[in-house]
Write a protein that holds these residues in place. Structure first.
Motif, PDB file in Angstrom:
ATOM      1  N   VAL A   5       7.046  18.231 -32.277  1.00 56.57           N
ATOM      2  CA  VAL A   5       5.923  17.522 -32.340  1.00 56.57           C
ATOM      3  C   VAL A   5       6.565  16.241 -31.701  1.00 56.57           C
ATOM      4  O   VAL A   5       6.844  15.311 -33.187  1.00 56.57           O
ATOM      5  CB  VAL A   5       4.979  17.474 -33.314  1.00 56.57           C
ATOM      6  CG1 VAL A   5       3.933  16.360 -33.241  1.00 56.57           C
ATOM      7  CG2 VAL A   5       4.756  18.707 -33.320  1.00 56.57           C
ATOM      8  N   GLU A   6       6.250  15.341 -30.941  1.00 53.67           N
ATOM      9  CA  GLU A   6       6.882  13.718 -30.751  1.00 53.67           C
ATOM     10  C   GLU A   6       5.348  12.497 -30.600  1.00 53.67           C
ATOM     11  O   GLU A   6       4.731  12.770 -30.690  1.00 53.67           O
ATOM     12  CB  GLU A   6       7.290  13.213 -29.417  1.00 53.67           C
ATOM     13  CG  GLU A   6       8.127  14.190 -29.194  1.00 53.67           C
ATOM     14  CD  GLU A   6       8.192  14.967 -28.242  1.00 53.67           C
ATOM     15  OE1 GLU A   6       8.884  15.816 -26.702  1.00 53.67           O
ATOM     16  OE2 GLU A   6       6.747  15.205 -27.451  1.00 53.67           O
ATOM     17  N   SER A  21       9.260   9.318 -32.818  1.00 54.94           N
ATOM     18  CA  SER A  21       9.591  10.201 -33.948  1.00 54.94           C
ATOM     19  C   SER A  21       9.418  11.684 -33.271  1.00 54.94           C
ATOM     20  O   SER A  21       8.212  12.101 -32.874  1.00 54.94           O
ATOM     21  CB  SER A  21       8.650  10.154 -35.138  1.00 54.94           C
ATOM     22  OG  SER A  21       9.392   8.854 -36.216  1.00 54.94           O
ATOM     23  N   CYS A  22      10.734  12.594 -33.806  1.00 56.03           N
ATOM     24  CA  CYS A  22      10.231  14.166 -33.667  1.00 56.03           C
ATOM     25  C   CYS A  22      10.515  14.887 -34.788  1.00 56.03           C
ATOM     26  O   CYS A  22      11.489  15.231 -35.455  1.00 56.03           O
ATOM     27  CB  CYS A  22      11.544  14.637 -32.272  1.00 56.03           C
ATOM     28  SG  CYS A  22      11.123  16.092 -32.454  1.00 56.03           S
ATOM     29  N   ALA A  23       9.030  15.704 -34.856  1.00 51.78           N
ATOM     30  CA  ALA A  23       9.390  16.748 -36.015  1.00 51.78           C
ATOM     31  C   ALA A  23       9.353  18.299 -35.727  1.00 51.78           C
ATOM     32  O   ALA A  23       8.720  18.139 -34.991  1.00 51.78           O
ATOM     33  CB  ALA A  23       8.296  16.819 -36.763  1.00 51.78           C
ATOM     34  N   ALA A  24       9.846  18.641 -36.066  1.00 59.01           N
ATOM     35  CA  ALA A  24      10.457  20.473 -35.539  1.00 59.01           C
ATOM     36  C   ALA A  24      10.474  20.727 -36.810  1.00 59.01           C
ATOM     37  O   ALA A  24      10.420  20.845 -37.552  1.00 59.01           O
ATOM     38  CB  ALA A  24      11.615  20.054 -35.279  1.00 59.01           C
ATOM     39  N   SER A  25       9.466  22.288 -35.966  1.00 59.88           N
ATOM     40  CA  SER A  25       9.476  23.768 -37.268  1.00 59.88           C
ATOM     41  C   SER A  25       9.727  24.365 -36.682  1.00 59.88           C
ATOM     42  O   SER A  25       9.361  24.786 -34.852  1.00 59.88           O
ATOM     43  CB  SER A  25       7.805  23.270 -37.800  1.00 59.88           C
ATOM     44  OG  SER A  25       7.065  22.873 -36.686  1.00 59.88           O
ATOM     45  N   ALA A  92       9.641   6.140 -19.362  1.00 62.94           N
ATOM     46  CA  ALA A  92       9.913   7.137 -18.901  1.00 62.94           C
ATOM     47  C   ALA A  92       9.285   7.731 -19.795  1.00 62.94           C
ATOM     48  O   ALA A  92       8.283   7.431 -20.702  1.00 62.94           O
ATOM     49  CB  ALA A  92      10.517   7.975 -18.735  1.00 62.94           C
ATOM     50  N   VAL A  93       8.848   8.862 -19.828  1.00 63.54           N
ATOM     51  CA  VAL A  93       8.206  10.117 -20.365  1.00 63.54           C
ATOM     52  C   VAL A  93       9.346  10.539 -20.910  1.00 63.54           C
ATOM     53  O   VAL A  93      10.833  10.812 -20.896  1.00 63.54           O
ATOM     54  CB  VAL A  93       7.142  11.226 -20.211  1.00 63.54           C
ATOM     55  CG1 VAL A  93       6.960  12.568 -21.043  1.00 63.54           C
ATOM     56  CG2 VAL A  93       6.278  10.576 -19.516  1.00 63.54           C
ATOM     57  N   TYR A  94       9.663  10.342 -22.460  1.00 59.79           N
ATOM     58  CA  TYR A  94      10.570  10.408 -23.538  1.00 59.79           C
ATOM     59  C   TYR A  94      10.560  11.959 -24.317  1.00 59.79           C
ATOM     60  O   TYR A  94       9.075  11.931 -24.300  1.00 59.79           O
ATOM     61  CB  TYR A  94      10.626   9.457 -24.560  1.00 59.79           C
ATOM     62  CG  TYR A  94      11.447   8.159 -23.774  1.00 59.79           C
ATOM     63  CD1 TYR A  94      11.053   7.695 -23.343  1.00 59.79           C
ATOM     64  CD2 TYR A  94      12.746   7.993 -24.490  1.00 59.79           C
ATOM     65  CE1 TYR A  94      11.475   6.515 -22.461  1.00 59.79           C
ATOM     66  CE2 TYR A  94      13.443   7.092 -23.990  1.00 59.79           C
ATOM     67  CZ  TYR A  94      12.456   5.808 -22.789  1.00 59.79           C
ATOM     68  OH  TYR A  94      13.451   4.680 -22.500  1.00 59.79           O
ATOM     69  N   TYR A  95      11.156  12.742 -24.520  1.00 62.24           N
ATOM     70  CA  TYR A  95      11.526  14.636 -24.912  1.00 62.24           C
ATOM     71  C   TYR A  95      12.330  14.764 -25.478  1.00 62.24           C
ATOM     72  O   TYR A  95      13.504  14.801 -25.805  1.00 62.24           O
ATOM     73  CB  TYR A  95      11.592  15.547 -23.545  1.00 62.24           C
ATOM     74  CG  TYR A  95      10.727  15.047 -22.378  1.00 62.24           C
ATOM     75  CD1 TYR A  95      10.255  14.368 -21.123  1.00 62.24           C
ATOM     76  CD2 TYR A  95       8.419  15.973 -22.345  1.00 62.24           C
ATOM     77  CE1 TYR A  95       9.499  14.275 -19.923  1.00 62.24           C
ATOM     78  CE2 TYR A  95       8.315  15.827 -21.249  1.00 62.24           C
ATOM     79  CZ  TYR A  95       8.422  14.886 -20.212  1.00 62.24           C
ATOM     80  OH  TYR A  95       8.164  14.932 -19.250  1.00 62.24           O
ATOM     81  N   CYS A  96      11.331  15.312 -26.596  1.00 65.92           N
ATOM     82  CA  CYS A  96      12.227  15.599 -27.559  1.00 65.92           C
ATOM     83  C   CYS A  96      13.471  16.880 -28.116  1.00 65.92           C
ATOM     84  O   CYS A  96      12.391  17.484 -26.812  1.00 65.92           O
ATOM     85  CB  CYS A  96      11.690  15.845 -29.242  1.00 65.92           C
ATOM     86  SG  CYS A  96      12.847  15.987 -30.834  1.00 65.92           S
ATOM     87  N   THR A  97      14.495  17.296 -27.803  1.00 59.89           N
ATOM     88  CA  THR A  97      15.389  17.903 -27.140  1.00 59.89           C
ATOM     89  C   THR A  97      16.162  18.227 -28.215  1.00 59.89           C
ATOM     90  O   THR A  97      16.464  18.506 -29.169  1.00 59.89           O
ATOM     91  CB  THR A  97      15.987  17.619 -26.077  1.00 59.89           C
ATOM     92  OG1 THR A  97      14.583  16.503 -24.751  1.00 59.89           O
ATOM     93  CG2 THR A  97      16.832  18.516 -25.327  1.00 59.89           C
TER      94      THR A  97
END
Length: 124
Positions: A5-6, A21-25, A92-97
């Motif tokens: 979730v960015e 920010s990017c929260a991973a779960s 741009a569109v920024y993607y958490c990866t």
């Protein structure tokens, strides 16, 4: 199921700053490399920055070195991208990866998961 979730994207003036920010779960993320890709519609996907699990190694695209800083909170499974001195070409569109294989440098076309993306627009 992995969720990334960015947040933090938006409209910013040229020369300004934003923090993504990017929260991973959903799965264990220890030992992974996490970072950011970006893409402008109609153009190729670009690598931006990445950081290994313990933060021991960071990677930056030449175009953002000295302006962007990536960091990671292992306890929160969260990765951050502090962007400063933003330029029009950063729009741009920024993607958490996520890359599960941390033995290699992160590849923008070989990754395991990416998020929905957050738009960053740099205006005059």
């Amino acid at each position: 199921q992995v969720q990334l979730v960015e947040s933090g994207g938006g409209l910013v003036q040229h020369g300004g700053s934003l923090r993504l920010s990017c929260a991973a779960s959903g799965r264990a993320f220890s030992g992974t490399t996490m970072g950011w890709l970006r893409q402008v519609p109609g153009k190729e996907r670009d690598f931006v920055a990445a950081i290994t699990s313990g933060g021991g190694s960071t990677y930056y695209a030449d175009s953002v070195k000295g302006r962007f800083t990536i960091s990671r909170d292992k306890a929160k499974n969260t990765v951050y991208l502090q962007m400063s001195s933003l330029k029009f070409e950063d729009t741009a569109v920024y993607y958490c990866t996520v890359w599960y294989d941390s033995s290699r440098a992160p590849d923008p076309y070989r990754f395991d998961y990416w998020g929905q993306g957050t738009q960053v627009t740099v205006s005059s």
